[in-house]
Design a protein around this motif. Sequence first.
Motif, PDB file in Angstrom:
ATOM      1  N   LEU A 119       0.827  -1.202   0.000  1.00 25.20           N
ATOM      2  CA  LEU A 119       0.000   0.000   0.000  1.00 25.20           C
ATOM      3  C   LEU A 119       0.864   1.255   0.000  1.00 25.20           C
ATOM      4  CD1 LEU A 119      -2.829  -1.148   2.423  1.00 25.20           C
ATOM      5  CD2 LEU A 119      -3.014  -0.790  -0.063  1.00 25.20           C
ATOM      6  N   ASP A 120       1.994   1.225   0.702  1.00 26.99           N
ATOM      7  CA  ASP A 120       2.931   2.356   0.673  1.00 26.99           C
ATOM      8  C   ASP A 120       3.477   2.573  -0.731  1.00 26.99           C
ATOM      9  OD1 ASP A 120       2.601   2.910   3.350  1.00 26.99           O
ATOM     10  OD2 ASP A 120       4.440   1.881   3.982  1.00 26.99           O
ATOM     11  N   GLU A 121       3.749   1.486  -1.462  1.00 24.21           N
ATOM     12  CA  GLU A 121       4.210   1.610  -2.855  1.00 24.21           C
ATOM     13  C   GLU A 121       3.183   2.354  -3.694  1.00 24.21           C
ATOM     14  OE1 GLU A 121       5.763  -1.798  -5.096  1.00 24.21           O
ATOM     15  OE2 GLU A 121       5.954  -2.810  -3.155  1.00 24.21           O
ATOM     16  N   PHE A 122       1.916   1.961  -3.557  1.00 22.53           N
ATOM     17  CA  PHE A 122       0.865   2.647  -4.302  1.00 22.53           C
ATOM     18  C   PHE A 122       0.861   4.142  -3.980  1.00 22.53           C
ATOM     19  CE2 PHE A 122      -1.313  -1.600  -4.578  1.00 22.53           C
ATOM     20  CZ  PHE A 122      -1.420  -1.649  -5.960  1.00 22.53           C
ATOM     21  N   ALA A 123       0.999   4.486  -2.704  1.00 18.81           N
ATOM     22  CA  ALA A 123       0.978   5.893  -2.293  1.00 18.81           C
ATOM     23  C   ALA A 123       2.163   6.647  -2.892  1.00 18.81           C
ATOM     24  CB  ALA A 123       0.981   5.996  -0.772  1.00 18.81           C
ATOM     25  N   ARG A 124       3.360   6.046  -2.831  1.00 13.78           N
ATOM     26  CA  ARG A 124       4.547   6.703  -3.401  1.00 13.78           C
ATOM     27  C   ARG A 124       4.400   6.926  -4.900  1.00 13.78           C
ATOM     28  NH1 ARG A 124       7.153   3.101  -0.055  1.00 13.78           N
ATOM     29  NH2 ARG A 124       7.711   1.767  -1.797  1.00 13.78           N
ATOM     30  N   GLU A 125       3.729   6.008  -5.578  1.00 11.41           N
ATOM     31  CA  GLU A 125       3.542   6.108  -7.023  1.00 11.41           C
ATOM     32  C   GLU A 125       2.336   6.963  -7.389  1.00 11.41           C
ATOM     33  OE1 GLU A 125       3.244   1.999  -8.118  1.00 11.41           O
ATOM     34  OE2 GLU A 125       5.362   1.611  -7.709  1.00 11.41           O
ATOM     35  N   GLY A 126       1.609   7.446  -6.389  1.00 11.30           N
ATOM     36  CA  GLY A 126       0.435   8.274  -6.640  1.00 11.30           C
ATOM     37  C   GLY A 126      -0.728   7.513  -7.247  1.00 11.30           C
ATOM     38  N   GLN A 127      -0.804   6.215  -6.993  1.00 14.11           N
ATOM     39  CA  GLN A 127      -1.863   5.383  -7.548  1.00 14.11           C
ATOM     40  C   GLN A 127      -2.948   5.117  -6.517  1.00 14.11           C
ATOM     41  OE1 GLN A 127      -0.407   1.770  -9.282  1.00 14.11           O
ATOM     42  NE2 GLN A 127       1.311   2.777 -10.263  1.00 14.11           N
ATOM     43  N   ASP A 128      -4.150   4.928  -7.005  1.00  9.54           N
ATOM     44  CA  ASP A 128      -5.269   4.552  -6.153  1.00  9.54           C
ATOM     45  C   ASP A 128      -5.515   3.059  -6.328  1.00  9.54           C
ATOM     46  OD1 ASP A 128      -7.603   4.109  -4.774  1.00  9.54           O
ATOM     47  OD2 ASP A 128      -8.803   5.559  -5.909  1.00  9.54           O
ATOM     48  N   PRO A 129      -5.081   2.232  -5.384  1.00 10.47           N
ATOM     49  CA  PRO A 129      -5.231   0.789  -5.541  1.00 10.47           C
ATOM     50  C   PRO A 129      -6.674   0.312  -5.444  1.00 10.47           C
ATOM     51  CG  PRO A 129      -4.449   1.277  -3.348  1.00 10.47           C
ATOM     52  CD  PRO A 129      -4.450   2.586  -4.112  1.00 10.47           C
ATOM     53  N   PHE A 130      -7.567   1.180  -5.000  1.00 11.40           N
ATOM     54  CA  PHE A 130      -8.957   0.779  -4.800  1.00 11.40           C
ATOM     55  C   PHE A 130      -9.874   1.254  -5.927  1.00 11.40           C
ATOM     56  CE2 PHE A 130      -6.836   1.310  -0.706  1.00 11.40           C
ATOM     57  CZ  PHE A 130      -6.880   0.007  -0.269  1.00 11.40           C
ATOM     58  N   ALA A 131      -9.317   1.940  -6.905  1.00 16.61           N
ATOM     59  CA  ALA A 131     -10.117   2.424  -8.032  1.00 16.61           C
ATOM     60  C   ALA A 131     -10.614   1.243  -8.857  1.00 16.61           C
ATOM     61  CB  ALA A 131      -9.289   3.358  -8.905  1.00 16.61           C
ATOM     62  N   PRO A 132     -11.869   1.294  -9.286  1.00 13.25           N
ATOM     63  CA  PRO A 132     -12.387   0.199 -10.122  1.00 13.25           C
ATOM     64  C   PRO A 132     -11.790   0.263 -11.527  1.00 13.25           C
ATOM     65  CG  PRO A 132     -14.024   1.924  -9.917  1.00 13.25           C
ATOM     66  CD  PRO A 132     -12.877   2.310  -9.018  1.00 13.25           C
ATOM     67  N   VAL A 133     -11.927  -0.817 -12.266  1.00  7.44           N
ATOM     68  CA  VAL A 133     -11.527  -0.827 -13.669  1.00  7.44           C
ATOM     69  C   VAL A 133     -12.463   0.130 -14.407  1.00  7.44           C
ATOM     70  CG1 VAL A 133     -11.396  -2.251 -15.748  1.00  7.44           C
ATOM     71  CG2 VAL A 133     -10.681  -3.206 -13.548  1.00  7.44           C
ATOM     72  N   PRO A 134     -11.920   1.047 -15.213  1.00 11.02           N
ATOM     73  CA  PRO A 134     -12.804   1.959 -15.960  1.00 11.02           C
ATOM     74  C   PRO A 134     -13.795   1.180 -16.820  1.00 11.02           C
ATOM     75  CG  PRO A 134     -10.510   2.650 -16.135  1.00 11.02           C
ATOM     76  CD  PRO A 134     -10.505   1.313 -15.461  1.00 11.02           C
ATOM     77  N   GLN A 135     -15.020   1.671 -16.908  1.00  9.75           N
ATOM     78  CA  GLN A 135     -16.061   0.952 -17.635  1.00  9.75           C
ATOM     79  C   GLN A 135     -15.762   0.821 -19.121  1.00  9.75           C
ATOM     80  OE1 GLN A 135     -20.030   2.192 -16.820  1.00  9.75           O
ATOM     81  NE2 GLN A 135     -19.907   1.603 -14.676  1.00  9.75           N
ATOM     82  N   ARG A 176      -5.052   6.374   3.767  1.00 12.74           N
ATOM     83  CA  ARG A 176      -4.514   7.707   3.507  1.00 12.74           C
ATOM     84  C   ARG A 176      -5.554   8.801   3.757  1.00 12.74           C
ATOM     85  NH1 ARG A 176       0.999   7.281   3.528  1.00 12.74           N
ATOM     86  NH2 ARG A 176       1.442   5.244   2.702  1.00 12.74           N
ATOM     87  N   GLY A 177      -6.354   8.593   4.801  1.00 12.25           N
ATOM     88  CA  GLY A 177      -7.309   9.603   5.209  1.00 12.25           C
ATOM     89  C   GLY A 177      -8.611   9.630   4.436  1.00 12.25           C
ATOM     90  N   ARG A 178      -8.832   8.666   3.573  1.00 16.78           N
ATOM     91  CA  ARG A 178     -10.100   8.650   2.838  1.00 16.78           C
ATOM     92  C   ARG A 178     -10.786   7.303   3.006  1.00 16.78           C
ATOM     93  NH1 ARG A 178     -10.399   6.176  -2.095  1.00 16.78           N
ATOM     94  NH2 ARG A 178      -8.457   5.468  -2.982  1.00 16.78           N
ATOM     95  N   ASP A 179     -12.101   7.327   2.869  1.00 16.82           N
ATOM     96  CA  ASP A 179     -12.882   6.099   3.018  1.00 16.82           C
ATOM     97  C   ASP A 179     -12.668   5.171   1.826  1.00 16.82           C
ATOM     98  OD1 ASP A 179     -13.930   6.942   5.424  1.00 16.82           O
ATOM     99  OD2 ASP A 179     -15.722   7.809   4.523  1.00 16.82           O
ATOM    100  N   VAL A 180     -12.648   3.882   2.112  1.00 14.61           N
ATOM    101  CA  VAL A 180     -12.474   2.852   1.088  1.00 14.61           C
ATOM    102  C   VAL A 180     -13.661   1.903   1.152  1.00 14.61           C
ATOM    103  CG1 VAL A 180     -11.077   0.857   0.419  1.00 14.61           C
ATOM    104  CG2 VAL A 180      -9.959   2.954   1.186  1.00 14.61           C
ATOM    105  N   ASP A 181     -14.199   1.584  -0.008  1.00 18.19           N
ATOM    106  CA  ASP A 181     -15.234   0.555  -0.142  1.00 18.19           C
ATOM    107  C   ASP A 181     -15.074  -0.006  -1.554  1.00 18.19           C
ATOM    108  OD1 ASP A 181     -17.392  -1.116  -0.154  1.00 18.19           O
ATOM    109  OD2 ASP A 181     -18.867   0.414   0.381  1.00 18.19           O
ATOM    110  N   ALA A 182     -14.234  -1.029  -1.687  1.00 18.00           N
ATOM    111  CA  ALA A 182     -13.875  -1.557  -3.007  1.00 18.00           C
ATOM    112  C   ALA A 182     -14.132  -3.054  -3.077  1.00 18.00           C
ATOM    113  CB  ALA A 182     -12.403  -1.275  -3.287  1.00 18.00           C
ATOM    114  N   THR A 183     -14.560  -3.500  -4.244  1.00 19.13           N
ATOM    115  CA  THR A 183     -14.754  -4.923  -4.474  1.00 19.13           C
ATOM    116  C   THR A 183     -13.792  -5.394  -5.552  1.00 19.13           C
ATOM    117  OG1 THR A 183     -16.508  -4.479  -6.069  1.00 19.13           O
ATOM    118  CG2 THR A 183     -17.186  -4.900  -3.808  1.00 19.13           C
TER     119      THR A 183
END
Length: 154
Positions: free
Chosen positions: A86-102, A123-130
């Motif tokens: 998860l730290d890697e994602f943050a350093r790279e500026g990526q959102d690991p919980f973002a869905p696949v674009p439609q 990182r201070g924001r709510d997560v609800d990902a499937t």
Amino acid sequence: MLRCIVLTATASVAALVAAVPAAGASPLPLPLPVPVAVPLPLLSSPADDQLTVTVSDTARTDGMYELECGPTGGDHPSAQAACDRLDEFAREGQDPFAPVPQDQMCTQQMGGSETAHITGTWRGRDVDATFNRTNGCEISRWQSMQPVLPNTRS
């Protein structure tokens, strides 16, 4: 990222100092630097990371796991490695919980019936990902989240 900003600022100051005319020479107005938008890293710390990972239909790693980062805690079986990922994602500026674009083109392959649901705060924001493994994009998304999500293949 911060190192890059500091180096850029230092180089800019050095260039301006070198461009200042010698004493007694007719000074010409120097152009003002143009502000450049630089994305800032997320300011919240991993101490805010508290996630519940629920995994189903994996044949061997089903269950609900608590994951805390900063300091690492909870009952996640690979807590430190998951926090590091998860730290890697943050350093790279990526959102690991973002869905696949439609509109994303994905291979039509079935990777398995596994599903996962992650809720909590990252990182201070709510997560609800499937997550699932129903096509090539979803399989890749699942694999990029390992070890936060379990490796379901031997």
